[in-house]
Design an enzyme around this catalytic site. Structure first.
Site, PDB file in Angstrom:
ATOM      1  N   PRO A 207       0.814  -1.223   0.000  1.00 24.10           N
ATOM      2  CG  PRO A 207       0.024  -1.006   2.160  1.00 24.10           C
ATOM      3  CD  PRO A 207       0.695  -1.973   1.236  1.00 24.10           C
TER       4      PRO A 207
ATOM      5  CB  SER B 264      -7.906  -1.482   4.757  1.00 26.61           C
ATOM      6  OG  SER B 264      -8.669  -0.358   4.356  1.00 26.61           O
TER       7      SER B 264
ATOM      8  CB  THR C   3       0.257   4.811  -2.422  1.00 23.98           C
ATOM      9  OG1 THR C   3      -0.449   6.054  -2.622  1.00 23.98           O
ATOM     10  CG2 THR C   3       1.700   4.969  -2.851  1.00 23.98           C
ATOM     11  CE1 TYR C   4      -6.453   3.293   2.619  1.00 27.35           C
ATOM     12  CE2 TYR C   4      -6.393   1.015   1.896  1.00 27.35           C
ATOM     13  CZ  TYR C   4      -6.994   2.022   2.617  1.00 27.35           C
ATOM     14  OH  TYR C   4      -8.141   1.771   3.331  1.00 27.35           O
ATOM     15  CE1 TYR C   5      -4.084   6.458   3.671  1.00 28.32           C
ATOM     16  CE2 TYR C   5      -6.280   7.261   3.131  1.00 28.32           C
ATOM     17  CZ  TYR C   5      -5.414   6.674   4.018  1.00 28.32           C
ATOM     18  OH  TYR C   5      -5.864   6.272   5.258  1.00 28.32           O
TER      19      TYR C   5
END
Lengths: 211, 120, 94
Positions: free
Chosen positions: A10, A119, B80-82
Site C-alpha cells: 500500500p 482494510s 499507493t492506497y490513498y
C-alpha cells in the site's frame, strides 16, 4: 497469482521528484475539495474537523476500553454482548457509524482479524490501520495460513488451541480482547492498559507480560 | 471447492472477470512486511475528504471501493492506497456529473500553479 | 423482524460468479458452514456501489466455516475455523 516482488504494497517508496512540481494526486485532492466547496456540496470545515478527529484516535483508546473490561466483569459482559453500545457508554465517539463486535481470546480459541477485501478496521477505537494490515500478503495469507502468519509475528499457538479467523468483509468491525496475563492481578487500570498493544487487539500477538 | 463444477473459471478470461484482483483471500503470497509509515499530509487529507464525501453520500464507501476495484490489477499495484482513493473519488464524482473532467482538469491546473508558488 | 436463517442453521454460500462489487469473497463461494450470529439488515453493498443508497435493506449473518473443509491441504489444525459476514441472498440451506 504470485508476484516476484510485491508491488501491491500500500505504500510504494515515495520518489520526491522536485522537477515535477506538486504531486499529481495531491493536486487532485485539493482540486476536488475546492470544486465541491464552491458548489456548496461540502464545507471545508468538515474536512478540517475530520482531519482532527482522525489524528486524535490512537490504539490507547482501545487499550483503555479493554483494561476497563478486565477490571469490571459486568462491563466486560456488556462489551462482549454489544460492542457499539458499550463503547458509547465508555464515551468513545463511534464516528464512522460502524458496528463493533468485541471477541475475547480464551485458552481454547485464539482469534485473529483481517479484511481480505480491503482494510476494514475498528477505526473509532484503534485509529488508522498499520500498513501491514492493508498489505496483500496479510490479507491473502491470514485466512489460509493463520498459524504460519502468527509465527511471523512471534506468536506461536499450540495445536490444541483453535485459531478462529474473522474476515471483516461487510458492516461489522472487530476488536480482540486479549487474555489478561498472569501476574497482573495488582495492577491499576492505567497500568493494565500499557500491556494491551494494538497488535494484541488485532490478534496477531498477545498482551504484554507485566515486568 | 472440492466437487464444485468450475463454472468455466479454469479459463483465464473468465477468471479475470469473475475473480477481481483485490479479492485476495487465500492467494499465495510472501512474508508480511511489518514496516509502518506515518501518513503524509496528502494521505490524511485524502482520508478526511473521502470520509466527508461518504457522509454526504457524494461518494459512499462502496462506491469508493468499487472505483478502486475497477482499476484492475496493474493500476491497483502501481498506486499507493490513498492515490487509489483519490482517483476513485474523481471517477465516481465524474460518473455522477458532480465534477466533470473539464472542471477537474482546469482546477488542477490552477491548484498546481498555486501549490508550486507556495513551494517557492 | 424475521430472518430466513437462525443461529445454528447449516447453510451453503452460493457458488455464483457474476462480475460486480461483491462483499462475499471468492474463496468462500460454494462453502458450507452454519449461522453463528444473526445481525441487522443493511443496504445491499452491490447496489450501493452504484449509488443506490436506500431501499435495499438485506439481512446480514455471520457464518462459521471449518478451515480444513474450506482449503484443500489446509496446514493448520482440524479445529480451526473462519467466520465472516454473508448477506442473505448469498445463502441457501445446506
Amino acid at each position: 497469482m504470485t508476484h516476484d516482488h510485491d508491488h501491491t504494497e500500500p505504500h510504494a517508496p515515495i520518489e520526491v521528484d522536485v522537477s515535477d512540481g506538486p504531486d499529481y494526486f495531491e493536486v487532485m485532492v485539493h482540486a476536488l475539495q475546492e470544486l465541491l466547496v464552491d458548489k456548496g456540496l461540502i464545507d471545508a470545515d468538515e474536512v478540517r474537523a475530520r482531519l482532527e478527529l482522525i489524528d486524535s484516535v490512537e490504539p490507547s483508546r482501545g487499550a483503555a476500553l479493554i483494561a476497563r473490561a478486565w477490571t469490571d466483569p459486568a462491563f466486560k459482559q456488556r462489551l462482549l454482548a454489544d460492542g457499539s453500545a458499550a463503547i458509547d457508554e465508555f464515551g468513545i465517539d463511534n464516528y464512522d457509524g460502524t458496528h463493533l463486535i468485541v471477541i475475547e481470546q480464551t485458552p481454547e480459541v485464539h482469534n485473529l482479524v483481517v479484511c481480505t477485501l480491503c482494510s476494514c478496521y475498528p477505526r473509532p477505537v484503534l485509529g488508522l490501520p498499520p500498513d501491514w494490515y492493508k498489505s496483500r500478503a496479510y490479507r491473502a495469507r491470514a485466512v489460509r495460513d493463520p498459524r504460519g502468519l502468527l509465527r511471523e509475528f512471534g506468536t506461536d499457538i499450540p495445536p490444541e488451541v483453535s485459531i478462529r479467523v474473522h474476515d471483516s468483509n461487510a458492516n461489522m468491525r472487530y476488536l480482540i480482547m486479549p487474555m489478561r496475563p498472569a501476574g497482573s492481578e495488582s495492577m491499576t487500570e492505567a497500568e493494565l492498559a500499557n500491556l494491551i498493544t494494538r497488535d494484541s487487539m488485532i490478534g496477531v500477538t498477545v498482551a504484554r507480560l507485566p515486568r | 471447492m472440492p466437487g464444485t463444477p468450475d463454472h468455466g473459471l479454469s479459463r483465464e478470461p473468465a477468471r479475470l472477470i469473475a475473480h477481481q484482483p483485490h479479492d485476495v483471500g487465500g492467494q499465495p503470497d510472501g512474508p508480511v512486511n511489518m514496516a509502518e509509515h506515518e501518513l503524509s499530509p496528502f494521505e490524511k487529507h485524502c482520508h478526511a475528504l473521502l470520509d466527508v464525501l461518504a457522509a454526504h453520500k457524494l461518494v459512499n464507501t462502496e462506491e469508493k471501493r468499487r472505483g478502486v476495484e475497477d482499476m484492475g490489477e496493474v493500476i491497483i499495484g502501481s498506486l499507493t492506497y490513498y492515490q487509489r482513493w483519490a482517483a476513485s473519488a474523481a471517477k465516481v464524482l465524474n460518473e455522477k456529473g458532480l465534477v466533470t473532467t473539464q472542471e477537474l482538469g482546469r482546477k488542477m491546473v490552477d491548484v498546481r500553479a498555486q501549490l508550486a508558488a507556495e513551494e517557492q | 423482524m424475521t430472518s430466513r436463517y437462525a443461529v445454528g442453521d447449516r447453510v451453503r454460500i452460493c457458488a455464483r460468479y457474476a462480475p460486480g462489487h461483491v462483499r462475499t469473497p471468492f474463496y468462500v463461494r460454494g462453502a458450507t458452514g452454519h449461522i453463528e450470529r444473526v445481525l441487522d439488515k443493511f443496504l445491499d453493498p452491490e447496489r450501493e456501489a452504484f449509488g443506490i443508497n436506500a431501499g435495499t435493506e438485506t439481512q446480514l449473518y455471520r457464518v462459521r466455516l471449518n478451515q480444513s473443509a474450506l482449503w484443500p491441504g489446509y496446514t493448520g489444525e482440524p479445529i480451526d475455523t473462519l467466520e465472516l459476514e454473508i448477506f442473505e441472498h448469498w445463502l441457501e440451506p445446506a
